[in-house]
Design a protein around this motif. Sequence first.
Motif, short mmCIF file in Angstrom:
data_model
loop_
_atom_site.label_atom_id
_atom_site.label_comp_id
_atom_site.label_asym_id
_atom_site.label_seq_id
_atom_site.Cartn_x
_atom_site.Cartn_y
_atom_site.Cartn_z
N ARG A 110 -1.62 -7.16 5.21
CA ARG A 110 -0.88 -6.44 3.88
C ARG A 110 -1.68 -7.67 3.36
N ILE A 111 -1.72 -6.93 1.36
CA ILE A 111 -2.26 -7.68 0.65
C ILE A 111 -1.16 -7.49 -0.63
N ILE A 112 -0.97 -8.46 -1.15
CA ILE A 112 1.15 -7.96 -2.23
C ILE A 112 -0.51 -8.40 -2.87
N ALA A 113 -0.21 -7.77 -3.98
CA ALA A 113 -0.93 -8.62 -5.40
C ALA A 113 0.19 -8.37 -6.36
N MET A 114 0.10 -9.33 -7.68
CA MET A 114 0.74 -10.05 -8.14
C MET A 114 0.36 -9.51 -9.64
N GLY A 115 0.88 -8.69 -11.11
CA GLY A 115 -0.08 -8.75 -12.56
C GLY A 115 0.55 -8.37 -12.70
N ALA B 249 -5.87 -2.20 -8.18
CA ALA B 249 -6.32 -3.36 -6.86
C ALA B 249 -5.87 -2.24 -5.83
N GLU B 250 -4.69 -1.65 -6.55
CA GLU B 250 -4.12 -0.67 -4.74
C GLU B 250 -5.86 0.31 -3.74
N SER B 251 -6.40 0.27 -4.89
CA SER B 251 -7.45 1.56 -4.60
C SER B 251 -8.08 0.06 -3.80
N PHE B 252 -8.48 -0.83 -4.68
CA PHE B 252 -9.00 -1.82 -3.82
C PHE B 252 -8.78 -2.06 -1.95
N GLY B 253 -7.17 -2.46 -2.21
CA GLY B 253 -6.81 -2.05 -0.56
C GLY B 253 -5.52 -3.09 -0.86
N ALA B 254 -5.01 -3.41 -2.14
CA ALA B 254 -3.12 -3.90 -1.72
C ALA B 254 -2.44 -2.42 -1.43
N THR B 255 -1.33 -3.30 0.16
CA THR B 255 -0.31 -2.41 0.09
C THR B 255 0.43 -2.30 -0.62
N GLY C 224 -10.19 -10.39 -5.24
CA GLY C 224 -9.86 -10.93 -4.33
C GLY C 224 -8.64 -10.62 -3.27
N VAL C 225 -8.64 -9.48 -4.09
CA VAL C 225 -7.72 -7.82 -3.27
C VAL C 225 -8.91 -7.71 -1.72
N LEU C 226 -10.30 -7.03 -3.00
CA LEU C 226 -11.24 -6.70 -2.06
C LEU C 226 -11.79 -7.66 -0.46
N ALA C 227 -11.87 -8.69 -1.25
CA ALA C 227 -12.44 -9.86 -0.56
C ALA C 227 -11.46 -9.83 0.93
N ALA C 228 -9.86 -10.09 0.36
CA ALA C 228 -8.89 -10.39 2.10
C ALA C 228 -8.85 -8.69 2.34
N ARG C 229 -9.45 -7.83 2.10
CA ARG C 229 -9.55 -6.42 2.76
C ARG C 229 -10.50 -7.08 3.46
#
Lengths: 348, 348
Positions: A197-202, A211-217, A186-191
């Motif tokens: 701005r992509i906020i990943a919660m986990g 997730a950060e390497s995939f584009g989460a900010t 989903g992070v990849l898709a959003a990027r």
Amino acid sequence: MDMRAAVFRGPGEIAIEDVPKPALDAPTDAVVRVTHTAICGSDLWPYRGQEDRDVPSRIGHEPMGIVEEVGEEVRSVAPGDRVFAPFVTSCGECEFCRKGLHTSCVNGGFWGGEDGGAQGEYVRARHADGTLVRVPDRHADDEETLQAILPLTDVMGTGHHAAVSAGVDAGSTCIVVGDGAVGLCGVLAARRLGAERIIAMGHHEDRLALAESFGATDTIAARGEEAVERAQELTYGGANHVMECVGSTGAMNTAIEVCRPGGTVGYVGVPHGIEDDGLDIFGLFMDNISLNGGIAPVRAYADELLADVLGGTLDPSPIFTKTVDLDGVPEGYRAMDEREAIKVLVKP
Amino acid sequence: MDMRAAVFRGPGEIAIEDVPKPALDAPTDAVVRVTHTAICGSDLWPYRGQEDRDVPSRIGHEPMGIVEEVGEEVRSVAPGDRVFAPFVTSCGECEFCRKGLHTSCVNGGFWGGEDGGAQGEYVRARHADGTLVRVPDRHADDEETLQAILPLTDVMGTGHHAAVSAGVDAGSTCIVVGDGAVGLCGVLAARRLGAERIIAMGHHEDRLALAESFGATDTIAARGEEAVERAQELTYGGANHVMECVGSTGAMNTAIEVCRPGGTVGYVGVPHGIEDDGLDIFGLFMDNISLNGGIAPVRAYADELLADVLGGTLDPSPIFTKTVDLDGVPEGYRAMDEREAIKVLVKP
């Protein structure tokens, strides 16, 4: 004729057994020798006893392989072709396939039974022209590329559906709830869709690092109210686009809580426990939050995502943190169940 | 100084009592003498003991009347003006008011308490410039027009929100679940937006007859599975646009069942019982049905709907099938509770 395949024998029990090899039945069928497949988070629900499933039953729904044989009406693939298929079959011709909602295909269905589960040596692909996606020959034997394509059978298409359903667009601020394979995709898709701005919660530092390497900010590793407060702080009161990539009651209600009034929750996690535990319908209602999404029509997204993988701009393969052969499938389930592996690649 | 007002004294008990008359408090307040108001289906939930509510508490949230006094910062209305107000107050200036989501106004709130409930002689309108809608003087004393405007305080705006949330558009086929005042206004709203086919589902022949006069092309009076089957027959498998105008678990799940895969349920009924009884989340998920809507921002729709009422093309007043004065309010509740009246008009 027999083949070997993974069989679900009850919670906690996956066996590798000799089972009948599927053969052509209808003229629109194809038989595919599976070279790559995977274990899915949704396979873990019956494995954990959290979902009913027939015992015994064949399992696995993310097939990639080589076409072995095709029925006489099949036009789009031929023996020897490299193909993959989504987690449901689809005819490609009905109202819903035309609309891009292949999961509601009036002729389609799930893998398993006599067609075979994808965690086995062969599957029979019903409606091969509608179901199978061909990989161009020049990429057909490139192992790195194939591992980047394999997630298009399910989790990458599902993460993309979460982003599309949440209305993520260029410049969006979005929150991704869940750091499993679907959340990471989903992070990849959003990027890919241009989110700013992509906020990943986990809950797992290693997955949030991916997730950060995939584009989460931004990432939020906290739980419960603390996580919600942090997300609301970061977005000054919630994001307009929230992607729910788990399916549990807790994740759904977290998604609703971090969504801005008037915003949209795109949800794609297979719901489990929600009917019993209660969706925060009042939260949805009072804030006019839209609930969009559902089971992802990944066939609809296969062509555009494949083009990006082949073009080198999309690579979800880092979600595979462990690889097994067919005999290693039970170990693969164990590793995913105990969260040692994010997602397990299987090479039958 | 005192005034008379309806007071909720517990389930089944509405009393008319002397209570303090609200006065100006903030410079943005107005005091309005209520000339017309109504009893709402949502007032019946506490009346029936199906929703908690403070005892005692003032009740009623659909005020129309004459401005008596305004604070020094009020610009849009003046004493003597004919005005009405939605069921929530709103500042008109915050992010959500600007976005047309006045129900999420960061400065707004519900009627009641010291501001007064609308079922009383006076209310204090907080944020008068944002909350009150002025009726042009030339229509200010025309009783027929006023009765057609009164539903804009709640049910007509709510029915409209159901239609908008369900994506109803010119040429649409839509299903309206519920034949109460909101469902009937939903039919009017769908017709106003150009829906070609409007299927009204309900349980009362007289209300469905009114739905037909409001523009329903088909009505379904059956219950349960029979009703769902009939709706699916009429639409060859479900409508893309379904308006849920009740809020009960049964109505929500019926709406999901009659929605076509990939379609949208626009819901506006105050949810009751859904958290306990379970929303058909699997039905939503497997069919990729969107759930849109929530508490209706009727202030956002007031101007366009008022224009149509004044222009003579919109008249929801037939939903008022009984009129009472303030002393008649308890009898009005009884009549609505026993479904003798669709909606009761109150003239304090």
